[in-house]
Design an enzyme around this catalytic site. Sequence first.
Site, PDB file in Angstrom:
ATOM      1  N   HIS A   1      -0.347  -0.847   0.198  1.00  0.00           N
ATOM      2  CA  HIS A   1      -1.284  -1.827   0.756  1.00  0.00           C
ATOM      3  C   HIS A   1      -2.648  -1.712   0.070  1.00  0.00           C
ATOM      4  O   HIS A   1      -3.183  -2.703  -0.442  1.00  0.00           O
ATOM      5  CB  HIS A   1      -1.421  -1.586   2.256  1.00  0.00           C
ATOM      6  CG  HIS A   1      -2.373  -2.511   2.941  1.00  0.00           C
ATOM      7  ND1 HIS A   1      -1.951  -3.606   3.657  1.00  0.00           N
ATOM      8  CD2 HIS A   1      -3.732  -2.514   3.033  1.00  0.00           C
ATOM      9  CE1 HIS A   1      -3.001  -4.244   4.149  1.00  0.00           C
ATOM     10  NE2 HIS A   1      -4.103  -3.591   3.782  1.00  0.00           N
ATOM     11  N   GLU A   2      -3.190  -0.508   0.043  1.00  0.00           N
ATOM     12  CA  GLU A   2      -4.522  -0.332  -0.548  1.00  0.00           C
ATOM     13  C   GLU A   2      -4.493  -0.515  -2.068  1.00  0.00           C
ATOM     14  O   GLU A   2      -5.457  -1.010  -2.657  1.00  0.00           O
ATOM     15  CB  GLU A   2      -5.085   1.041  -0.186  1.00  0.00           C
ATOM     16  CG  GLU A   2      -5.232   1.296   1.318  1.00  0.00           C
ATOM     17  CD  GLU A   2      -6.061   0.247   2.041  1.00  0.00           C
ATOM     18  OE1 GLU A   2      -6.882  -0.433   1.383  1.00  0.00           O
ATOM     19  OE2 GLU A   2      -5.882   0.094   3.265  1.00  0.00           O
TER      20      GLU A   2
ATOM     21  N   HIS B   1      -4.940  -4.093  -2.742  1.00  0.00           N
ATOM     22  CA  HIS B   1      -6.373  -4.415  -2.765  1.00  0.00           C
ATOM     23  C   HIS B   1      -6.987  -3.969  -4.094  1.00  0.00           C
ATOM     24  O   HIS B   1      -7.787  -4.689  -4.711  1.00  0.00           O
ATOM     25  CB  HIS B   1      -7.092  -3.682  -1.629  1.00  0.00           C
ATOM     26  CG  HIS B   1      -6.958  -4.315  -0.288  1.00  0.00           C
ATOM     27  ND1 HIS B   1      -7.317  -5.617  -0.031  1.00  0.00           N
ATOM     28  CD2 HIS B   1      -6.530  -3.806   0.908  1.00  0.00           C
ATOM     29  CE1 HIS B   1      -7.108  -5.887   1.254  1.00  0.00           C
ATOM     30  NE2 HIS B   1      -6.630  -4.817   1.838  1.00  0.00           N
TER      31      HIS B   1
ATOM     32  N   GLU C   1      -6.675  -9.762   1.465  1.00  0.00           N
ATOM     33  CA  GLU C   1      -5.604  -9.213   2.306  1.00  0.00           C
ATOM     34  C   GLU C   1      -4.243  -9.755   1.894  1.00  0.00           C
ATOM     35  O   GLU C   1      -3.224  -9.061   2.023  1.00  0.00           O
ATOM     36  CB  GLU C   1      -5.876  -9.535   3.776  1.00  0.00           C
ATOM     37  CG  GLU C   1      -4.985  -8.815   4.758  1.00  0.00           C
ATOM     38  CD  GLU C   1      -5.206  -7.301   4.792  1.00  0.00           C
ATOM     39  OE1 GLU C   1      -4.343  -6.590   5.350  1.00  0.00           O
ATOM     40  OE2 GLU C   1      -6.238  -6.835   4.265  1.00  0.00           O
TER      41      GLU C   1
END
Length: 504
Positions: free
Chosen positions: A267-268, A271, A298
């Site tokens: 997830h990060e 980003h 996001e």
Amino acid sequence: MSAQDSYKKLIESIREIAVLASAAGVLGWDERTHMPPEGAQIRADQLSLLSGLVHERFTDPKIGDLLAELEQSELMKDSGSIEAANIRETRYDYDKATKLPKDLVEEMSKTTTLAQSEWVRARAANNFKAFQPWLEKVLNLTIRKAEAFGYEGEPYNALLDNYEKGMTVDVVADTFEGLRKELVELLGKIKDAPKRPDVSIVERDYDVNLQRVFGESVAQAMGYSFTAGRLDITTHPFCTGLGPGDTRITTRYNPKRLNDALFGIMHEAGHGLYEMGLNKKDYFGLPAGESASLGVHESQSRMWENQIGRSLPFWRYFFPQAQRIFRDSLSGVKIEDFYAAINNVTPSFIRVEADEATYNLHILLRFELERAMIRGDLKPADVSSEWNSRFKKYFGIEIDSDSNGCLQDVHWSSGLIGYFPTYSLGNLMSAQFFAKALEDMPDLYEQFERGELLKLREWLRVNIHQHGTRYRAPELLKRVTGQELSYKPLVDYMYAKYSDIYGF
């Protein structure tokens, strides 16, 4: 002075401000990763001073004069040009910033720095009462910000606009209501389904050091550069882009559960790939070098975490590696059973650990509560009880502690009220973007099966990352997918996945 000279002067001024802001960013990263707890007060003073300086420089009337001059120049003739976007979006940000008094900016920075430190303590001690006074302070300052910005309708619109320009409460509420109806129906089908994943597969012993090694290898395969980025440990995972060549992500490890850190890293890193894909070399600090919106940001993280990381083709390549690394825990496990386990749907307390089907209900809960707080319909003293009541209504389970309830997220202590809706907006856009990527690259899943993830990263860079804020989120979404924002692609994607896993 020619328009080109004025534009050059504007860029130089904004870049100097961005360097100053990046110094504050480093201090903020350090606060949440390495700073000793007793350093909170001096860190609050440091960040307050830097925030005040950034605000003072950005709201300098000279910036306004340059913008006024450039708005009448030939640089604005092509509205789609990089120059026009930089001028237009800088004007938008400048007008908002000049509405905020410097003392409010400094007070908000100091208060939220201290509040984050107190939140960490309160969360560890499961003590909402200890955090409540800080929530009250942050809320009061946030309401002052909304009033300073000005708004139509309700004050929450002024805050939502900070993260998703032009978005309104009414649009969010209507979209979420339609999504909620679909999710309730989907969850009903899953609850009554004949098949059940064996979730114990991902709830065995998973050595933290091995999790780190595996997580870093997956991030590297995604294209996350460890020469231009870092991965560290924190209480609440986040990503921060500090400037050209410096993007930092964090995660947290659970020795008894594989999903948490692994999908947190993906997830990060999603980003992080967006930050690395922005043209910061040429446009650092300028709109063309910044993300289109937090919702778009996001969409990138959720896409890598879910559409890729929780897909069966992805694991056809990475599961044999996971079995070699986590030999004791995954020996003899079939890939189909592992795939079902990482996609298990069940109501749970923690948002960042939630499955795809229930995740958006977590966002809906937070959106409703913070909207009510800003309107004055909910007092901070009643947040814990109201959270617990609504959680029981939405998820059917009782909150066992405030640490698993209203204290689990860092956002309110950071003053990020109006931020939560962007998570669900990102989920919606992630499905729309990914569907378009599949259309453009029909062999995408076959690429995943071979461990090839970089073609998707390049597709995202070309279609999304490189544009920065040249296009705002709605226009970018329409340009890439040909569609307006819709929850249907996300719902269709989830039905296809879960009907296969659960047999309905």
